[in-house]
Each structure stands twice: as C-alpha cells, then as structure tokens.
Design a protein around this motif. Sequence first.
Motif, PDB file in Angstrom:
ATOM      1  N   ARG A 130       9.513   4.330   5.854  1.00  0.00           N
ATOM      2  CA  ARG A 130       8.275   3.749   6.356  1.00  0.00           C
ATOM      3  C   ARG A 130       8.274   2.256   6.037  1.00  0.00           C
ATOM      4  O   ARG A 130       8.896   1.817   5.061  1.00  0.00           O
ATOM      5  CB  ARG A 130       7.050   4.436   5.733  1.00  0.00           C
ATOM      6  CG  ARG A 130       6.892   5.879   6.202  1.00  0.00           C
ATOM      7  CD  ARG A 130       5.647   6.542   5.643  1.00  0.00           C
ATOM      8  NE  ARG A 130       5.465   7.876   6.218  1.00  0.00           N
ATOM      9  CZ  ARG A 130       4.792   8.134   7.322  1.00  0.00           C
ATOM     10  NH1 ARG A 130       4.213   7.129   7.976  1.00  0.00           N
ATOM     11  NH2 ARG A 130       4.676   9.357   7.782  1.00  0.00           N
TER      12      ARG A 130
ATOM     13  N   TRP B 229       9.600   1.662   2.425  1.00  0.00           N
ATOM     14  CA  TRP B 229       9.414   2.874   1.651  1.00  0.00           C
ATOM     15  C   TRP B 229      10.507   3.865   2.064  1.00  0.00           C
ATOM     16  O   TRP B 229      10.818   3.973   3.251  1.00  0.00           O
ATOM     17  CB  TRP B 229       8.057   3.505   1.939  1.00  0.00           C
ATOM     18  CG  TRP B 229       6.892   2.835   1.267  1.00  0.00           C
ATOM     19  CD1 TRP B 229       5.940   2.057   1.848  1.00  0.00           C
ATOM     20  CD2 TRP B 229       6.547   2.919  -0.122  1.00  0.00           C
ATOM     21  NE1 TRP B 229       5.018   1.642   0.915  1.00  0.00           N
ATOM     22  CE2 TRP B 229       5.375   2.164  -0.305  1.00  0.00           C
ATOM     23  CE3 TRP B 229       7.118   3.554  -1.228  1.00  0.00           C
ATOM     24  CZ2 TRP B 229       4.747   2.016  -1.542  1.00  0.00           C
ATOM     25  CZ3 TRP B 229       6.509   3.420  -2.459  1.00  0.00           C
ATOM     26  CH2 TRP B 229       5.350   2.662  -2.613  1.00  0.00           C
TER      27      TRP B 229
ATOM     28  N   GLN C 151       1.992   6.515   2.964  1.00  0.00           N
ATOM     29  CA  GLN C 151       1.265   7.201   4.031  1.00  0.00           C
ATOM     30  C   GLN C 151       0.397   6.256   4.855  1.00  0.00           C
ATOM     31  O   GLN C 151      -0.045   6.609   5.954  1.00  0.00           O
ATOM     32  CB  GLN C 151       0.421   8.347   3.466  1.00  0.00           C
ATOM     33  CG  GLN C 151      -0.634   7.934   2.460  1.00  0.00           C
ATOM     34  CD  GLN C 151      -0.123   7.980   1.040  1.00  0.00           C
ATOM     35  OE1 GLN C 151       1.082   7.903   0.801  1.00  0.00           O
ATOM     36  NE2 GLN C 151      -1.041   8.142   0.096  1.00  0.00           N
ATOM     37  N   GLU C 152       0.165   5.052   4.353  1.00  0.00           N
ATOM     38  CA  GLU C 152      -0.616   4.066   5.105  1.00  0.00           C
ATOM     39  C   GLU C 152       0.268   3.137   5.927  1.00  0.00           C
ATOM     40  O   GLU C 152      -0.249   2.200   6.554  1.00  0.00           O
ATOM     41  CB  GLU C 152      -1.486   3.248   4.144  1.00  0.00           C
ATOM     42  CG  GLU C 152      -2.568   4.061   3.446  1.00  0.00           C
ATOM     43  CD  GLU C 152      -3.444   3.221   2.555  1.00  0.00           C
ATOM     44  OE1 GLU C 152      -3.251   1.974   2.525  1.00  0.00           O
ATOM     45  OE2 GLU C 152      -4.319   3.787   1.875  1.00  0.00           O
ATOM     46  N   ASN C 153       1.572   3.382   5.932  1.00  0.00           N
ATOM     47  CA  ASN C 153       2.506   2.546   6.663  1.00  0.00           C
ATOM     48  C   ASN C 153       3.214   3.361   7.737  1.00  0.00           C
ATOM     49  O   ASN C 153       3.497   4.547   7.548  1.00  0.00           O
ATOM     50  CB  ASN C 153       3.534   1.934   5.702  1.00  0.00           C
ATOM     51  CG  ASN C 153       2.912   0.907   4.779  1.00  0.00           C
ATOM     52  OD1 ASN C 153       2.907  -0.276   5.078  1.00  0.00           O
ATOM     53  ND2 ASN C 153       2.387   1.351   3.642  1.00  0.00           N
ATOM     54  N   ALA C 154       3.519   2.717   8.848  1.00  0.00           N
ATOM     55  CA  ALA C 154       4.136   3.396   9.984  1.00  0.00           C
ATOM     56  C   ALA C 154       5.574   3.786   9.686  1.00  0.00           C
ATOM     57  O   ALA C 154       6.266   3.146   8.884  1.00  0.00           O
ATOM     58  CB  ALA C 154       4.100   2.484  11.216  1.00  0.00           C
ATOM     59  N   GLN C 155       6.037   4.841  10.340  1.00  0.00           N
ATOM     60  CA  GLN C 155       7.411   5.289  10.182  1.00  0.00           C
ATOM     61  C   GLN C 155       8.370   4.254  10.745  1.00  0.00           C
ATOM     62  O   GLN C 155       8.103   3.619  11.769  1.00  0.00           O
ATOM     63  CB  GLN C 155       7.628   6.631  10.870  1.00  0.00           C
ATOM     64  CG  GLN C 155       8.978   7.276  10.556  1.00  0.00           C
ATOM     65  CD  GLN C 155       9.048   8.715  11.019  1.00  0.00           C
ATOM     66  OE1 GLN C 155       8.076   9.259  11.542  1.00  0.00           O
ATOM     67  NE2 GLN C 155      10.185   9.352  10.840  1.00  0.00           N
TER      68      GLN C 155
ATOM     69  N   GLY D  19       0.832  -1.196   0.000  1.00  0.00           N
ATOM     70  CA  GLY D  19       0.000   0.000   0.000  1.00  0.00           C
ATOM     71  C   GLY D  19       0.868   1.247   0.000  1.00  0.00           C
ATOM     72  O   GLY D  19       2.092   1.175   0.164  1.00  0.00           O
ATOM     73  N   PRO D  20       0.289   2.423  -0.184  1.00  0.00           N
ATOM     74  CA  PRO D  20       1.070   3.662  -0.283  1.00  0.00           C
ATOM     75  C   PRO D  20       1.804   3.962   1.018  1.00  0.00           C
ATOM     76  O   PRO D  20       1.410   3.503   2.093  1.00  0.00           O
ATOM     77  CB  PRO D  20       0.013   4.722  -0.591  1.00  0.00           C
ATOM     78  CG  PRO D  20      -1.276   4.144  -0.110  1.00  0.00           C
ATOM     79  CD  PRO D  20      -1.164   2.670  -0.305  1.00  0.00           C
TER      80      PRO D  20
ATOM     81  N   SER E  50       6.032   4.624  -6.691  1.00  0.00           N
ATOM     82  CA  SER E  50       4.818   4.590  -5.876  1.00  0.00           C
ATOM     83  C   SER E  50       3.647   3.923  -6.582  1.00  0.00           C
ATOM     84  O   SER E  50       2.639   3.594  -5.940  1.00  0.00           O
ATOM     85  CB  SER E  50       4.433   6.010  -5.454  1.00  0.00           C
ATOM     86  OG  SER E  50       4.245   6.831  -6.596  1.00  0.00           O
TER      87      SER E  50
END
Length: 259
Positions: free
Chosen positions: A147, A163, A126-130, A123-124, A243
């Motif tokens: 991420r 990411w 922004q949907e994954n934790a740092q 998934g993109p 992306s």
Amino acid sequence: MTIASLLEPVDGTPGPRRLSHAADWMQGRTLYGGASALVAFTMARRAFPDLPPLRAAQIGFVAPVGEEIELGVEMVREGRNVTQVRSEIHAGGKLALTAFWLFAAEREANAVRPSDPPADWPGPPQENAQAMKGEGPAFIQNNFELRFGQARDADHGATIRRWARLTEQHELDPVSRLVLMGDVMPPGAMRIMQRVGPISSINWSFNVLDPESRSKDGWYLAENASQHAGAGYSSERLRMWDSDGRQVLDGLQCVAVFG
C-alpha cells in the motif's frame, strides 16, 4: 508457495541443495534478494541453533541464485557477548552470495537514544490505497501486499516508501521476517532514472534495531532513498518501521543502475 517450503531443504548442514519451491520467489534470473539472504540466514541459524539475537549483517549479492545451490557456513568467532558467523551460497560452482552475520546478547544499556520517527507519517496501511496490484516482479505479486506510504501526487525526489506485508502469515520468527522483507522496495534511484533500464543490488548492510518486532497485522513501512547517484551506481538507505512508527531496521545498499 510459503516461505517455509522454500527453506525446508536448509537444514544447517553444508552441501548441495535444491530449492524446489524457488519459482514464486524469483526476480528475473535470480532469487529475490530478501529470500536469498533469508536462505543464508537460516543456514547460519540452523547450523548454530543457540545463537543470540541477530544485530547486524553484511551481504554481498555476487551472482544469480537459482534452484540448484550449495550451502556453506562457518563460525568465525564466538565471544562472551558477540558471535560472528559467515554463510555462503554457491551456484553453478561459483560464489553467488556471501553473508556475514553478527549475533549479540542483550546487555544493560549505557547509551539510550530512540530512533527518529519517520517524516510525513502516512497513517495506517488501511487508510492508504493498494499499490502495484498486477504490476512489478512475480515475487511481489505472489507474496506481498503493498500500500502507498507517500502522497501519490507529490514530488518525493529519489525516495520510495510503501506499506508492505506478506500475503500469507508465514510462521517466521521476527528477525527472519525482517530479513525477508527488508529488501522488498525498489531503489529510490528508479524515480530519477533518465532512461528505462535494469537495476541490480550489489550488496546490503543492515542493523536490526528490534529483534523482537511484531508489527500489527504484519505491516511494515519500508523506504528506499537514494543518497547519491552517479557513474552508474546509487547509494541507497533502506529503513523499516513498524505500524506504530518505531524503526526496526536501518541499512545501506549499493545498486547498479544500467541503461
């Protein structure tokens, strides 16, 4: 410190240089591999400004690269479509990095096969934790945002996927960005090490699949996967996707695993 400041002394002319802004890109005793490779690539590009796009590279990490270096470059062969250039970095009077660059003009395709999409698309970003916030080498903390690109509670064997993007949107051409970011992940062998110990990249060979890549917001999915580990070394496959899930870089690396 921006990557432009690090590259400022690299003007395409052979000779001694001082990378006065190298501190933020150091990984232990040496310049981070992607940054030192970018110095050598920039040397080739600025020495021969009319080169076609980069398609492939072979890089040998021979010895630590510090602030005081000497740069060299030579045109190996200039053909009708393919141009081959060698650039080198010397440190302390000895060879520290050698790079062989293959530049090639685009031709009408006689074979077309899109690369396979990555398995288990995370998934993109922004949907994954740092990931690695306040952890890892200084060059990561200073220059990259990471991420997760894998489920944190699953067994991924000897594969590390994240990411990644530069924290500052440096004014880099697309290929320079890929060279700088392509070696950002630690080797997948770290996941299967039996004891804590240092690791060291020995070489890096890669193909550029999209020399015009401009991924949304600068994010790329980077993956290192150990294909075989033993006798103190790991054979790693390094890949990067944009992306939208299009593969942009495909590479191999030999890593020394100590401890």
